[in-house]
Scaffold this active site. Structure first.
Site: not given
Ligand code: ACO
Length: 327
Positions: A119, A254, A284
């Site tokens: 990215c 980004h 993204n």
């Molecule tokens: N829809 C519904 N529920 C979901 C989904 C979905 N798409 N995905 C995960 N869940 C659920 C999980 O199963 C989990 O459920 P549980 O509590 O019953 O086990 C719950 O939601 C929380 O899951 P987490 O993976 O812990 O979710 P988190 O709060 O960390 O959010 C996210 C996930 C949005 C990816 C977050 O971690 C984030 O924003 N990370 C940054 C990632 C990013 O932006 N990367 C890009 C930068 S680098 C690049 O550009 C490649």
């Protein structure tokens, strides 16, 4: 008469964008995987993404975005010096996507190569182009970010497949002699930390035998590092140029996640109207995200000549970086 000192700078003379026609809303994604519009919007700010049709490859989309940037600048293809394509989803291992684009544009005198920094690839590309232009190697460089992440998403993994989209953005940089307060790239800062390589990666490539090829992300880990690393890159850019956040007209970050964008904006104390957000419409798009966001700010009249823009990105590697650009 006072003597006027002119500086050789890489000046942005054209910008172009290409987005696939097909749009998938969060509701469309919910038909494919167990998710909901509410979950996606609340955690990421994403409302829709573009997915490429079979003919819309990184080379095809990159050529379209590049052509638009060249047309805006009024530079003929045969006058172009070089093409740098930032992509993690090239059409082929080789020839480089940049060389395919060279042929598509008819840029006969340009050399070209691809750059792999996930990215952050577009910021890395700006930095390499800036050095080539200031060294006098060439007088114009097309820097393109072009990605088809829809082809490497794991649709069994709902946490990652809802986050990404496809598209391409391009800028043309040309050498110009300008006054100190004039336009151009003021600085770029690049960083990498390979010890964090396993929190965001693609689990295969042509050098690997019988391996799948899907994006894998430990989202929480990426999130934990993103805001602080990006804020550091941004502060280094400001410090080197003796500037403060108040001097920044627009932050062009980004577009990975609304919460990361807001986190960096907050650390800088920038109001929402000085932060460009397109993650709601594009999701993204990896290396294409910053030039697509910039193109959209220019098209909407938010980014104007004379303004100071701060660009930043972070991605797999981890790699990250910032660029200060006066339009
Ligand atoms: N829809 C519904 N529920 C979901 C989904 C979905 N798409 N995905 C995960 N869940 C659920 C999980 O199963 C989990 O459920 P549980 O509590 O019953 O086990 C719950 O939601 C929380 O899951 P987490 O993976 O812990 O979710 P988190 O709060 O960390 O959010 C996210 C996930 C949005 C990816 C977050 O971690 C984030 O924003 N990370 C940054 C990632 C990013 O932006 N990367 C890009 C930068 S680098 C690049 O550009 C490649």
């Amino acid at each position: 008469m006072a003597e006027q000192f002119l500086l050789k700078r890489a000046v942005l003379t054209g910008i172009g964008a290409y987005l696939p026609e097909q749009i998938l809303t969060n509701e469309d994604m919910a038909k494919r995987v167990d998710t909901s519009d509410d979950w996606i919007v609340e955690r990421t700010g994403i409302r829709q993404r573009h997915f490429a049709a079979p003919h819309e490859t990184a080379a095809y989309m990159g050529a379209e975005a590049g052509r638009r940037a060249m047309e805006q600048a009024g530079l003929k293809p045969e006058a172009l010096g070089a093409i740098i394509v930032a992509t993690s989803t090239p059409d082929q291992a080789f020839p480089a996507t940049a060389v395919r684009i060279q042929a598509a544009l008819g840029a006969k005198k340009a050399f070209g190569f691809d750059l792999s920094a996930a990215c952050s690839g577009f910021i890395y590309g700006l930095s390499v182009a800036d050095a080539m232009l200031r060294a006098g190697q060439v007088r114009s460089v097309l820097i393109i970010g072009s990605e088809v992440y829809s082809r490497i998403l794991n649709f069994e993994d709902r946490t990652t497949c809802v986050l990404f989209g496809d598209g391409a953005g391009a800028v043309l940089l040309e050498t110009r002699e300008v006054e100190k307060a004039g336009p151009g790239l003021l600085s770029t800062h690049l960083y990498a930390d390979g010890t964090l390589g396993d929190i965001l990666y693609v689990d295969g490539a042509t050098g690997q035998k019988d391996k799948p090829c899907h994006l894998v992300m430990h989202g929480r880990e990426v999130f934990r590092h993103a805001v602080n690393l990006l804020a550091g890159a941004v502060n280094d850019a400001l410090a080197e140029n003796s500037l403060t956040p108040a001097d920044i007209d627009l932050l062009v970050p980004h577009q990975a996640n609304r919460r990361i964008i807001d986190g960096v904006g907050k650390k800088l104390g920038l109001p929402a109207e000085r932060v460009v957000v397109t993650v709601d419409k594009h999701a993204n798009t990896s290396a294409a995200s910053v030039p697509l966001a910039l193109a959209s700010a220019v098209a909407e009249g938010r980014a104007k000549p004379g303004q100071l823009l701060l660009l930043e990105a972070l991605g797999g590697g981890l790699t990250w970086g910032s660029a200060l650009l006066r339009l």
